[in-house]
Every structure is written in structure tokens, then in C-alpha cells.
Design a protein around this motif. Structure first.
Motif, mmCIF file in Angstrom:
data_model
loop_
_atom_site.group_PDB
_atom_site.id
_atom_site.type_symbol
_atom_site.label_atom_id
_atom_site.label_comp_id
_atom_site.label_asym_id
_atom_site.label_seq_id
_atom_site.Cartn_x
_atom_site.Cartn_y
_atom_site.Cartn_z
ATOM 1 N N GLU A 382 -39.164 14.585 -53.658
ATOM 2 C CA GLU A 382 -38.302 15.752 -53.815
ATOM 3 C C GLU A 382 -36.858 15.423 -53.438
ATOM 4 O O GLU A 382 -35.909 15.876 -54.081
ATOM 5 C CB GLU A 382 -38.818 16.896 -52.937
ATOM 6 N N LEU A 383 -36.663 14.649 -52.380
ATOM 7 C CA LEU A 383 -35.338 14.212 -51.961
ATOM 8 C C LEU A 383 -35.175 12.731 -52.300
ATOM 9 O O LEU A 383 -36.110 11.956 -52.179
ATOM 10 C CB LEU A 383 -35.151 14.426 -50.458
ATOM 11 N N SER A 384 -33.969 12.369 -52.727
ATOM 12 C CA SER A 384 -33.739 10.984 -53.138
ATOM 13 C C SER A 384 -33.158 10.173 -51.990
ATOM 14 O O SER A 384 -32.745 10.703 -50.959
ATOM 15 C CB SER A 384 -32.778 10.960 -54.333
ATOM 16 N N ALA A 385 -33.139 8.872 -52.189
ATOM 17 C CA ALA A 385 -32.536 7.953 -51.229
ATOM 18 C C ALA A 385 -31.765 6.896 -52.000
ATOM 19 O O ALA A 385 -32.214 6.416 -53.037
ATOM 20 C CB ALA A 385 -33.613 7.306 -50.361
ATOM 21 N N ASN A 386 -30.598 6.535 -51.489
ATOM 22 C CA ASN A 386 -29.797 5.477 -52.090
ATOM 23 C C ASN A 386 -30.018 4.194 -51.291
ATOM 24 O O ASN A 386 -29.489 4.057 -50.185
ATOM 25 C CB ASN A 386 -28.318 5.864 -52.077
ATOM 26 N N PRO A 387 -30.781 3.249 -51.812
ATOM 27 C CA PRO A 387 -31.075 2.028 -51.048
ATOM 28 C C PRO A 387 -29.823 1.254 -50.646
ATOM 29 O O PRO A 387 -29.826 0.573 -49.614
ATOM 30 C CB PRO A 387 -31.955 1.214 -52.005
ATOM 31 N N ASP A 388 -28.765 1.346 -51.454
ATOM 32 C CA ASP A 388 -27.539 0.626 -51.118
ATOM 33 C C ASP A 388 -26.880 1.166 -49.852
ATOM 34 O O ASP A 388 -26.087 0.467 -49.214
ATOM 35 C CB ASP A 388 -26.538 0.708 -52.275
ATOM 36 N N ALA A 389 -27.183 2.411 -49.519
ATOM 37 C CA ALA A 389 -26.598 3.021 -48.327
ATOM 38 C C ALA A 389 -27.493 2.878 -47.102
ATOM 39 O O ALA A 389 -27.186 3.420 -46.041
ATOM 40 C CB ALA A 389 -26.313 4.509 -48.583
ATOM 41 N N PHE A 390 -28.587 2.155 -47.242
ATOM 42 C CA PHE A 390 -29.527 1.937 -46.137
ATOM 43 C C PHE A 390 -29.176 0.601 -45.488
ATOM 44 O O PHE A 390 -29.440 -0.462 -46.035
ATOM 45 C CB PHE A 390 -30.952 1.925 -46.686
ATOM 46 N N LEU A 391 -28.553 0.657 -44.302
ATOM 47 C CA LEU A 391 -27.948 -0.544 -43.721
ATOM 48 C C LEU A 391 -28.370 -0.831 -42.274
ATOM 49 O O LEU A 391 -27.589 -1.427 -41.519
ATOM 50 C CB LEU A 391 -26.413 -0.422 -43.775
ATOM 51 N N PRO A 392 -29.557 -0.449 -41.835
ATOM 52 C CA PRO A 392 -29.911 -0.728 -40.433
ATOM 53 C C PRO A 392 -30.035 -2.215 -40.136
ATOM 54 O O PRO A 392 -29.917 -2.638 -38.990
ATOM 55 C CB PRO A 392 -31.252 -0.015 -40.256
ATOM 56 N N PHE A 393 -30.285 -3.029 -41.182
ATOM 57 C CA PHE A 393 -30.389 -4.480 -41.009
ATOM 58 C C PHE A 393 -29.159 -5.201 -41.553
ATOM 59 O O PHE A 393 -29.161 -6.421 -41.713
ATOM 60 C CB PHE A 393 -31.639 -5.007 -41.711
ATOM 61 N N GLY A 394 -28.087 -4.435 -41.832
ATOM 62 C CA GLY A 394 -26.903 -5.035 -42.401
ATOM 63 C C GLY A 394 -27.099 -5.345 -43.877
ATOM 64 O O GLY A 394 -27.989 -4.811 -44.542
#
Length: 467
Positions: A382-394
Motif C-alpha cells: 500500500e505504501l511505497s519505498a524508494n530504495p535509493d533513499a535507503f542509506l543506513p549502510f551508506g
């Protein structure tokens, strides 16, 4: 007559605009210290790149995802690791997480085999065994301080899997007491209005130096006492020839690499699992879904490497937790040369800040960003995610080499935990972070025994058979 050649000035001649609310003498230092991660979230409204002034110092805060990824990936060679890493290197040495350039590439090649997906699969039994033993000591009704417990658990896993070293309970207690001064001291060095503040005889400065010295001595001991087999990191480095000298890697360098892996491997996953427990305790519907998946996949036995791919929702819970609470809520870089960012000129030698925390809570990348929604990582959710903005590991050249280890450890420990226990919230408690790390303090949950109990005797016998 030859026409005189007119030199053209570059289009980017202006510095980024200043962030509002700068105080006399202190600049933005007070806001950084008091508001921490929220400071970075609110600063995004000021523009893609803004100037921040902790006292007399000048930093450039990059709020735009495209620019942040450019710094971390395509233009990475134009930047060094920055103040966050450079300020701690004199105390912890040139281990992989803290170096740049050729040394970084060389050390990354040396360490990569011990953190490859295949090697990580071989550590899963160790993770299960450690989790089974430590979680089995808990009692129904306990108020568990999650930060301390999961740092200890992560230390035991890293110690056993990578160093063949058993941390005693007294060592774990000392680690929990001493090492929190490292991120606190680092945060002071980044946010202090003037550089001389770190040289003042303040308790935080004295304890920072003492803590880093204690950690170095511990890592020397781990290296000197090593008796493990050829599968762990220390054995790998002992058998490695330094390509620069043609000599075996020195004990001093091995100890330094142990230090880097110990800090990175303990604090990151320990922090993520702590927040994971806090979130699950306050979201019983999500907790029930994880429990149902764990019961179906594991059926009371310990988690194996073969189970990781089947525990998809459990993995999404760990991923969503890292989105909301990345262990490092900001990163630093230093420009090697004059660069252009968003049309603004950034002079060589300038310090930059990037905040994974702020980017991962931006509504344009993650709709309803404050909502804990593991399903956003499911295709068609239902909600999307942008993998490019996922940066916990740099990202890019310095993307965390231990990402596979951290994710596997998170899934193994979380599945073992919910096989045994139900997590309930402690009322009227608002956890806070410490230093540069987002670890909940005090961060407590209440344990309730499950109706369907984890078969600890069966788990012990299965793990013993695998050995």
C-alpha cells in the motif's frame, strides 16, 4: 588585431544560503545538540543545500537525495570521509570504516572474504546459538533494557563468529559502561562551536580518550589471544600478505581491523534490534505477523541459513526499522576540490553533512514517513519505498561491507526472540538517542511468555549436532 580572450567565470559562484535561526557566538550548535536528528529533518525545508554554522565553523548540509547520492557514489573520489571519521582516527587507528583511497580499497579486499554472503551463511549457527543462550536467561515479566541487551548479544555474535573470542559477562558490563563515551565524544567534536572545546578538561573529553584507549587494549587482547580456525576474520588476516610490503599483515594492523569491525558490528545491529523491539512492542499487529511467520517457518527449531529467505516479513521489519532509525543519523564528507552542488560553489576543504535519517523520513521518498510500515518493502504494498533513499549502510565506495552480516543477524535474533517472548511496551517512557548513534535510552520493554514456547532443549541439541 586578435580579439582578447575573455575568461568565463563558472556559473556556480555563490555559496549555499545560511540556515535560519543562527545564534550569536553559538551559531547552530545549540540546536544541533538539543534537537539532534530533528534538526536535520526540519532543515530540509530550507533548500537542497544550506550553510550551517556551529559557532565560527562552516558546514554545508546536503538535503537533496540526488545530490547526496552523487557525493556518495558517482563523485565519491572528490570527497574524503569527513570529520565524523577523521576526528576519531587518531584514537582508533586506520581500520576499514575510517580510511580513504588506496588504503581503503586494499583493506576492503582483505576483509571482504570474511563478510561475503557465503561466509555469513556459515555464521548463522553461531548467531542462533548465542541468541538461544542469552534470550533463554530472560524471565517472564522482566523489564528489559534493550540497548544494553542487544549490544551484548551483538558483541557475543561478532566475537564468536569473526574473532573466535568469548566475551565474559564482566567484559560486556565494562563495554556497556565505558564505550558510550565514544559516540558522545564524537558528537561533541562535530557540533562544538569551536575546535578548542575538544581540548578542554571536560568529563566528556577525558572519558572519550579513556574509552578509546580501553577499546584499543581490548582489541590487542583479542588479537594476541586468538586461537581460532581458518574461517574467522583474524585467521584470514593472519594468513594474508600485505600487497604493499610483501610481508604478513602486522599484529598491530590486525588489532586495528578488529577494532573497526567490533565497533561497526556491535553498535549498528545492536541499535537496530533495540529500536525493532521498541517498535514491535508498540505495534502488536506487526509483532503478531512476525510471530506467525516465525512459527510457520521455524516450528520451534533454531534458525538456519536456509531459513533466511523464507523469513521475508521478518526481514522487512528489520529493514523498516533501519529506515526509521539508521544507526548513524548523519554522515560527513570533506571536499578534496572545488565542487558544485545544486548550483552552489563548495570550496575545497569544506565539510559537508548528509543525514540518512532526514532523507529516509522524507514524504516524497516514503509516503507517510513516520508510520512503521514493513509492508512498504513488499512489491505492490500500500505504501511505497524508494530504495535509493535507503542509506543506513551508506552507498558507493564506502557502503558498509558488513551489511549482509547485519541483516542476517537481525533476522536470526529477531526470529529467535519472538519464538520465545511477547514484547509489551513500558508506559510513559520516551527513549532518546546518545551521541552520533540512534540507540534508544533507556529503551525498555516488558517480556511475556508465549503460549507456544520455544523448545530450548531441542535447539541446543540441534546446534550441537551441527557442530
Amino acid at each position: 588585431m586578435a580579439q582578447k580572450k575573455v575568461s568565463r567565470q563558472p556559473e556556480f559562484v555563490l555559496p549555499p544560503p545560511p540556515l535560519p535561526s543562527r545564534l550569536p557566538l553559538l551559531g547552530h550548535s545549540l540546536a544541533l545538540v538539543r534537537r539532534r536528528q530533528d534538526f536535520f529533518v526540519d532543515a530540509r525545508a530550507a533548500g537542497p543545500v544550506v550553510t550551517v554554522h556551529p559557532g565560527s565553523r562552516t558546514l554545508y548540509l546536503v538535503n537533496d537525495l540526488e545530490l547526496a547520492r552523487r557525493i556518495l557514489t558517482t563523485d565519491a573520489s572528490k570527497y574524503t570521509r569527513g570529520e565524523l571519521f577523521e576526528r576519531v582516527r587518531p584514537y582508533v587507528g586506520d581500520s576499514l570504516p575510517f580510511v580513504d583511497g588506496r588504503p581503503h580499497r586494499k583493506q576492503r579486499r582483505m576483509i571482504r572474504p570474511s563478510l561475503h554472503r557465503t561466509a555469513v551463511a556459515g555464521y548463522v549457527d553461531t548467531m542462533s546459538g548465542v541468541a538461544n543462550r542469552r534470550l533463554g536467561r530472560w524471565q517472564d515479566g522482566d523489564h528489559v533494557v534493550v540497548g544494553e541487551q542487544f549490544r551484548n548479544l551483538a558483541m557475543e555474535v561478532v566475537g564468536s563468529a569473526l574473532f573466535s573470542f568469548d566475551f565474559s559477562e564482566s567484559l560486556l558490563r565494562d563495554w556497556h559502561t565505558i564505550t558510550p563515551w565514544v559516540p558522545k565524544g564524537l558528537f561533541l567534536r562535530i557540533t562544538a562551536p569551536y575546535a578548542w572545546v575538544e581540548r578542554l578538561p571536560l568529563p566528556v573529553n577525558r572519558r572519550f580518550v579513556e574509552a578509546t584507549k580501553w577499546v584499543r587494549e581490548l582489541c590487542d587482547r583479542i588479537t594476541d589471544e586468538h586461537t581460532g580456525d581458518a574461517t574467522d576474520l583474524v585467521s584470514l588476516l593472519l594468513d594474508t600478505v600485505d600487497p604493499d610490503t610483501g610481508e604478513p599483515v602486522s599484529k598491530e594492523q590486525i588489532s586495528t581491523e578488529v577494532l573497526g569491525m567490533l565497533i561497526a558490528g556491535t553498535e549498528t545491529i545492536g541499535s537496530a534490534l533495540s529500536w525493532c523491539c521498541m517498535l514491535l512492542a508498540s505495534h502488536p499487529d506487526v509483532q503478531q505477523r512476525v510471530r506467525a511467520e516465525v512459527d510457520q517457518v521455524l516450528a520451534g527449531r533454531p534458525c538456519t541459513a536456509a531459513d533466511l529467505s523464507a523469513l521475508t516479513y521478518t526481514r522487512h521489519v528489520v529493514t523498516e526499522t533501519l529506515r526509521l532509525y539508521p544507526p548513524l543519523f548523519f554522515l560527513t564528507r570533506t571536499a578534496r576540490e572545488d565542487v558544485e552542488l545544486g548550483g552552489f560553489r563548495i570550496p575545497a576543504g569544506s565539510s559537508l553533512l548528509l543525514s540518512p535519517y532526514a532523507l529516509q523520513r522524507a514524504p516524497e521518498y516514503f509516503p507517510q514517513p513516520e508510520k512503521f510500515a514493513p509492508d512498504r518493502w513488499t512489491q505492490g504494498g500500500e505504501l511505497s519505498a524508494n530504495p535509493d533513499a535507503f542509506l543506513p549502510f551508506g552507498a558507493g565506495l564506502h557502503r558498509c561491507l558488513g551489511e549482509q552480516l547485519a541483516m542476517a543477524e537481525g533476522v536470526v535474533i529477531l526470529s529467535t526472540l519472538l519464538s520465545r517472548w511477547e514484547l509489551c511496551p513500558v508506559n510513559d517512557e520516551t527513549p532518546r538517542s546518545r551521541g552520533v548513534l540512534l540507540t534508544p535510552e533507556p529503551g525498555r520493554v516488558v517480556l511475556r511468555s508465549r503460549d507456544v514456547r520455544f523448545d530450548s532443549h531441542r535447539a541446543d541439541s540441534v546446534l550441537e549436532e551441527r557442530r
